[in-house]
Enzyme design. Structure first.
Site, PDB file in Angstrom:
ATOM      1  N   SER A 121     -23.935 -25.287 -41.348  1.00 14.52           N
ATOM      2  CA  SER A 121     -24.319 -26.637 -40.898  1.00 14.52           C
ATOM      3  C   SER A 121     -23.604 -26.976 -39.597  1.00 14.52           C
ATOM      4  O   SER A 121     -24.169 -27.647 -38.728  1.00 14.52           O
ATOM      5  CB  SER A 121     -23.983 -27.672 -41.975  1.00 14.52           C
ATOM      6  OG  SER A 121     -24.769 -27.456 -43.118  1.00 14.52           O
TER       7      SER A 121
ATOM      8  N   LYS B 147     -16.172 -33.943 -44.232  1.00 14.24           N
ATOM      9  CA  LYS B 147     -15.952 -33.760 -42.801  1.00 14.24           C
ATOM     10  C   LYS B 147     -16.740 -34.800 -41.996  1.00 14.24           C
ATOM     11  O   LYS B 147     -17.808 -35.226 -42.413  1.00 14.24           O
ATOM     12  CB  LYS B 147     -16.451 -32.374 -42.384  1.00 14.24           C
ATOM     13  CG  LYS B 147     -15.883 -31.239 -43.194  1.00 14.24           C
ATOM     14  CD  LYS B 147     -16.723 -29.989 -42.965  1.00 14.24           C
ATOM     15  CE  LYS B 147     -16.525 -28.973 -44.067  1.00 14.24           C
ATOM     16  NZ  LYS B 147     -17.678 -28.126 -44.306  1.00 14.24           N
TER      17      LYS B 147
END
Ligand code: PNS
Length: 158
Positions: free
Chosen positions: A128, A41
């Site tokens: 996260s 990502k």
């Protein structure tokens, strides 16, 4: 029998949830190699910093090492001679994501075993993604990430 497990992820950045998982995995396996994915990502920290921060977080934890990796996870498992992969599950969404990843991985290589540890309830809300959001807005990190990570990231602008 020597049990060597890989713990893969983006770890952008490593959280208290990840750290708890490593500690628990290190009690189940002889050796835990955290493998930090080079790609993935669009995130915040580069690979080197993600590796460094995870290393600082597990300093002194016996049988645990942290290394970068690129390419397919199943190839990394074979390269490192590991016997299994461990991942954490916090939510139903995580479960569904893990289910599809494990399905594809099983089609790529049938001989890897996957072990899933449920996140501790008190840590299950930490991701996260949310830590990055807190960081961007200058919030307190101490209850979300290991101390070396909070120290390294506090006060930085992203
Ligand atoms: O922390 P993340 O982002 O959920 O970790 C995902 C990760 C890195 C474990 C996954 O994207 C991965 O294994 N990437 C390596 C490439 C790969 O093997 N892809 C095919 C199977 S999904």
């Amino acid at each position: 029998m020597h049990r060597h497990v890989l713990y893969p992820g983006s770890f952008d950045p490593v959280t208290l949830g990840h750290l708890d998982l490593v500690e628990r995995a290190s009690r189940l396996f002889d050796r835990v190699t955290v493998v930090v994915a080079a790609s993935g990502k669009a995130g915040l920290l580069d690979l080197e910093e993600r590796v460094d921060l995870f290393r600082a977080s597990v300093a002194g934890l016996a049988g645990v090492e942290v290394e970068p990796f690129s390419g397919l996870l199943v190839d990394e498992v074979r390269r490192r001679g590991a016997t299994a992969v461990v991942r954490g599950i916090r939510t139903q969404g995580d479960y569904e994501h893990e289910w599809t990843m494990a399905g594809v991985n099983a089609l790529l290589s049938a001989d890897v075993e996957y072990v899933y540890l449920l996140a501790r309830p008190q840590l299950a809300a930490i991701s996260s993604t949310l830590v990055r959001d807190v960081l961007r807005h200058g919030g307190a990190l101490e209850r979300l990430v290991p101390a070396p990570v909070a120290r390294a990231l506090a006060g930085r602008t992203f």
